[in-house]
Design an enzyme around this catalytic site. Structure first.
Site, short mmCIF file in Angstrom:
data_model
loop_
_atom_site.label_atom_id
_atom_site.label_comp_id
_atom_site.label_asym_id
_atom_site.label_seq_id
_atom_site.Cartn_x
_atom_site.Cartn_y
_atom_site.Cartn_z
N SER A 1 -7.18 4.14 -9.97
CA SER A 1 -7.03 3.73 -8.35
C SER A 1 -8.29 5.15 -7.34
O SER A 1 -8.09 5.93 -8.02
CB SER A 1 -6.10 3.37 -7.88
OG SER A 1 -5.91 3.14 -6.03
N TYR B 1 2.71 4.88 -5.45
CA TYR B 1 1.81 5.06 -5.75
C TYR B 1 0.39 5.34 -6.12
O TYR B 1 -0.05 5.92 -6.85
CB TYR B 1 1.07 3.83 -4.37
CG TYR B 1 0.15 2.20 -5.47
CD1 TYR B 1 -0.47 1.95 -6.42
CD2 TYR B 1 -1.45 3.08 -4.75
CE1 TYR B 1 -1.28 1.84 -6.78
CE2 TYR B 1 -2.39 2.34 -5.36
CZ TYR B 1 -3.00 1.75 -6.36
OH TYR B 1 -3.55 1.25 -6.92
#
Length: 253
Positions: free
Chosen positions: A139, A152
């Site tokens: 990501s 995250y």
């Protein structure tokens, strides 16, 4: 990709489904792994290639289930040519001081331990074959910090390091390891992030995100799938240890 075997975790999610479609269109066989058997069956029907699609219900954080999904794929299709190590969650938007330990551990278990275990058992199979291409889902969170998203962000920094380390370890075995680094892809996960950031008005959070995208739109799962297909192919035979941004220019800004 004709007659190649593609193994995809997170196979019933938006990016997993679109990537499966892309490979099936190329004539590949696809094994989809997800924690939800119901979602897997729905996905298999939607893909409309039952003879080329295998579904395996498994928890990517449990070592014995990871070992089994690898074994079932090989038993059914004979090899694993491409592994899309894709399963992940975003987790809650909570400051570090308020985040419960079990919530943090859950994010790390799925996003980091799940990636590690998938690599562990797929690499063993690919070493037997003497070839293979692995693509992890990372990501743009691998490059940045973001208040309230410690789990995250931390997990995706870890995936970047794991990708580079794995690539070096297997470079002499005919195996390549790369990662896609999407951002602002129009999926259920993005909707969840918007709700976490602004529970009362998730739409405003979405518009704020969109304003930070140079190309001016959210990405689609197909945008990610096309890059995965590229990294899986022989067109990238000299590419390993790389992170490919699929973010509309966000990282360049």
């Amino acid at each position: 990709m004709k007659d190649k075997t593609i193994l995809i975790t997170g196979g019933a999610g938006g990016i997993g489904i679109e990537t499966a479609k892309a490979f099936l269109e190329q004539g590949a066989k696809v094994a989809l792994v997800d924690i939800s058997s119901e979602a897997l069956e729905k996905t298999k029907k939607s893909l409309n290639h039952p003879e080329m699609t295998l579904t395996i219900q498994a928890d990517v954080t449990k070592e014995e289930e990871v070992e089994q999904y690898v074994e079932k794929t090989v038993e059914s299709f004979g090899s694993i040519d491409v592994f899309f190590n894709n399963a992940a969650i975003a987790g809650p938007a909570t400051p570090i001081k308020d985040l419960e330990k079990k919530q943090f551990e859950n994010i790390m278990d799925i996003n980091v331990t799940g990636v590690f275990l998938g690599l562990k058992y797929v690499i063993k199979q690919m070493e037997k074959q003497g070839y293979g291409s692995i693509i992890n889902t990372d990501s743009n969170a691998a490059y940045i910090g973001s208040a309230g998203m410690v789990g995250y962000i931390g997990s995706k920094h870890a995936v970047a390091g794991i990708t580079k380390t794995a690539a070096l370890e297997v470079a002499d075995s005919g195996i390549r390891v790369n990662a896609v680094a999407p951002a602002a892809i129009d999926t259920q996960m993005l909707s969840g992030i918007q709700r976490n950031v602004s529970p009362d008005d998730p739409g405003s959070a979405g518009e704020a995100i969109k304003q930070g995208i140079p190309l001016g739109r959210f990405g689609t799962p197909k945008d990610v799938a096309e890059v995965v297909l590229f990294l899986a192919s022989e067109r990238t035979s000299f590419v390993t240890g790389s992170l490919y941004n699929v973010d509309g220019g966000m990282q360049a800004d």
